[in-house]
Design an enzyme around this catalytic site. Structure first.
Site, PDB file in Angstrom:
ATOM      1  N   LYS A 207       0.699  -0.749   0.485  1.00  9.09           N
ATOM      2  CA  LYS A 207      -0.532   0.035  -0.010  1.00  9.09           C
ATOM      3  C   LYS A 207       1.523   1.108   0.112  1.00  9.09           C
ATOM      4  CE  LYS A 207      -3.707   2.182   2.574  1.00  9.09           C
ATOM      5  NZ  LYS A 207      -4.840   2.238   3.977  1.00  9.09           N
ATOM      6  N   LYS A 260      -2.276  -1.738  -4.151  1.00 17.03           N
ATOM      7  CA  LYS A 260      -3.350  -0.311  -4.167  1.00 17.03           C
ATOM      8  C   LYS A 260      -2.492   0.508  -3.995  1.00 17.03           C
ATOM      9  CE  LYS A 260      -6.158   1.640  -0.331  1.00 17.03           C
ATOM     10  NZ  LYS A 260      -6.870   1.760   1.439  1.00 17.03           N
TER      11      LYS A 260
HETATM   12  C1  PBG Z   1      -7.678   2.873   5.746  1.00 13.36           C
HETATM   13  C2  PBG Z   1      -8.167   2.083   4.032  1.00 13.36           C
HETATM   14  C3  PBG Z   1      -8.061   4.056   2.963  1.00 13.36           C
HETATM   15  C4  PBG Z   1      -7.819   3.944   1.481  1.00 13.36           C
HETATM   16  C5  PBG Z   1      -8.195   2.130   2.400  1.00 13.36           C
HETATM   17  N1  PBG Z   1      -8.531   1.536   3.418  1.00 13.36           N
HETATM   18  C6  PBG Z   1      -7.153   5.250   3.205  1.00 13.36           C
HETATM   19  C7  PBG Z   1      -5.348   5.399   3.667  1.00 13.36           C
HETATM   20  O1  PBG Z   1      -4.884   5.187   4.085  1.00 13.36           O
HETATM   21  O2  PBG Z   1      -5.963   6.646   3.447  1.00 13.36           O
HETATM   22  C8  PBG Z   1      -7.941   3.832   0.620  1.00 13.36           C
HETATM   23  C9  PBG Z   1      -8.973   3.812  -0.274  1.00 13.36           C
HETATM   24  C10 PBG Z   1      -9.292   4.413  -1.658  1.00 13.36           C
HETATM   25  O3  PBG Z   1      -8.603   5.282  -1.370  1.00 13.36           O
HETATM   26  O4  PBG Z   1     -10.488   3.900  -2.253  1.00 13.36           O
HETATM   27  N2  PBG Z   1      -6.128   3.222   6.158  1.00 13.36           N
END
Ligand code: PBG
Length: 339
Positions: A207, A260
């Protein structure tokens, strides 16, 4: 009569012609290498505590913060469209330093999971996103230490408790998205000791610290109140590190993994998919959604084609599963398109 023969190609004239296999829709369908089925798609859904009516998310046209009732309806419709699973995010009305509503029995996400599991049983895969950013008053993904830096190991204890609560409430899969080191093994151990050995961990192994989460932070109301997430999410400049994250999560017991965002990281999706033998999901995140919706609204791109092309691209790069806010809509379209 002498048979007619085609003249040999003139020197320098192409013998192979790509166009021969592109001339009709039937030819293209026959030779298509990448397939897209409704069951490959996962729909994220937001449920918010303390509202009587759905709230539209301004930066994500077509996406709503649901009440428990409207969530049930949306989930049911999505399952009917054939999507492979649902990914649930909760937004509590009270936030605090420890994100206590994430594992509270009557917390919004756990109430919603119970409702969905009782409506849908095992007819779909209920995936609970596990993070603290929607639940903490400071908006970070874990507990803060005295230096206002997220305390990795103290956060793991909270994640373990949240995983136990979410599995108890009916999640088939737990998807930790906070990027704490050791989160998969902490969660696996918690699930096992809660007698939930069958609940899978879908790890957000890779991520990145991305600008493309912007609209999500409106939808889930989890923007950090100070600082950013660069201290725990990955640096967009790195790719080898993605493979280390994946190897680590698999060693800790992850059953499947997420990369992601998807579109700016298709090279990572591809490297990861080549490297592992577990299901890989690409998450087409909120900013990817918003970009296409906004451009389409202005008439600058063809919305439906852009949706199909980007999701196909994520699959072509190697993702088995695509998590996308268009999942239900696209599933319905695919069902209509298939002969
Ligand atoms: C929580 C989380 C996030 C997303 C999914 N789980 C946001 C972040 O890390 O700021 C992002 C999903 C999206 O942008 O569609 N940690």
């Amino acid at each position: 009569m002498t048979p007619r023969r085609a003249a040999p190609p003139a020197p320098g004239f192409p013998a192979w012609r790509g166009r021969r296999l592109r001339g009709t829709a039937a030819l293209r369908r026959l030779v298509a290498q990448t397939s897209l089925a409704p069951s490959d798609l996962v729909l994220p859904l937001f449920v918010k505590e303390g509202i009587d009516e759905v709230c539209a998310v301004t930066s994500m046209p077509g996406i709503y913060q649901h009440t428990v009732d409207s969530l049930r309806k949306a989930a049911n419709e999505a399952v009917e469209s054939g999507v492979g699973g649902l990914l649930l995010f909760g937004i509590p009305s009270v936030k605090d330093g420890s994100g206590s509503q994430a594992d509270a029995d009557e917390g919004i996400v756990n109430r919603a999971l119970r409702a969905l599991r009782s409506d849908l049983g095992d007819s779909t895969v209920l995936i609970a996103d596990l993070c603290l950013c929607e639940y903490t008053d400071h908006g970070h993904c874990g507990l803060l230490g005295s230096d206002e830096v997220v305390d990795n190991d103290a956060t793991l204890v909270r994640y373990a408790s949240v995983a136990a609560a979410q599995s108890e409430a009916g999640a088939h899969m737990i998807a930790p998205s906070g990027m704490m080191d050791g989160q998969v093994s902490a969660i696996r151990a918690a699930l096992d000791s809660a007698d939930r050995v069958d609940v899978a961990v879908l790890a957000y192994a890779v991520k990145y610290a991305s600008a493309f989460y912007g609209p999500f932070r409106d939808a889930a109301e989890g923007a950090p109140q100070f600082g950013d997430r660069a201290g725990y999410q990955m640096d967009p400049a790195n790719s080898d590190e993605a493979l280390r994250e994946v190897a680590q999560d698999l060693a800790e017991g992850a059953d499947a993994i997420i990369v992601k965002p998807a579109l700016p990281y298709l090279d990572i999706v591809s490297r990861v998919a080549d490297a592992v033998h577990v299901p890989v999901a690409g998450y087409q995140v909120s900013g990817e959604y918003a970009m296409i919706e906004a451009a389409a609204e202005r008439g600058w791109v063809d919305r439906d084609r852009a949706i199909l092309e980007t999701v196909t691209g994520i699959r072509r790069a190697g993702a088995d599963i695509v998590i996308t806010y268009w999942a239900a809509e696209l599933a319905r379209r695919l069902a209509r398109l298939s002969p």
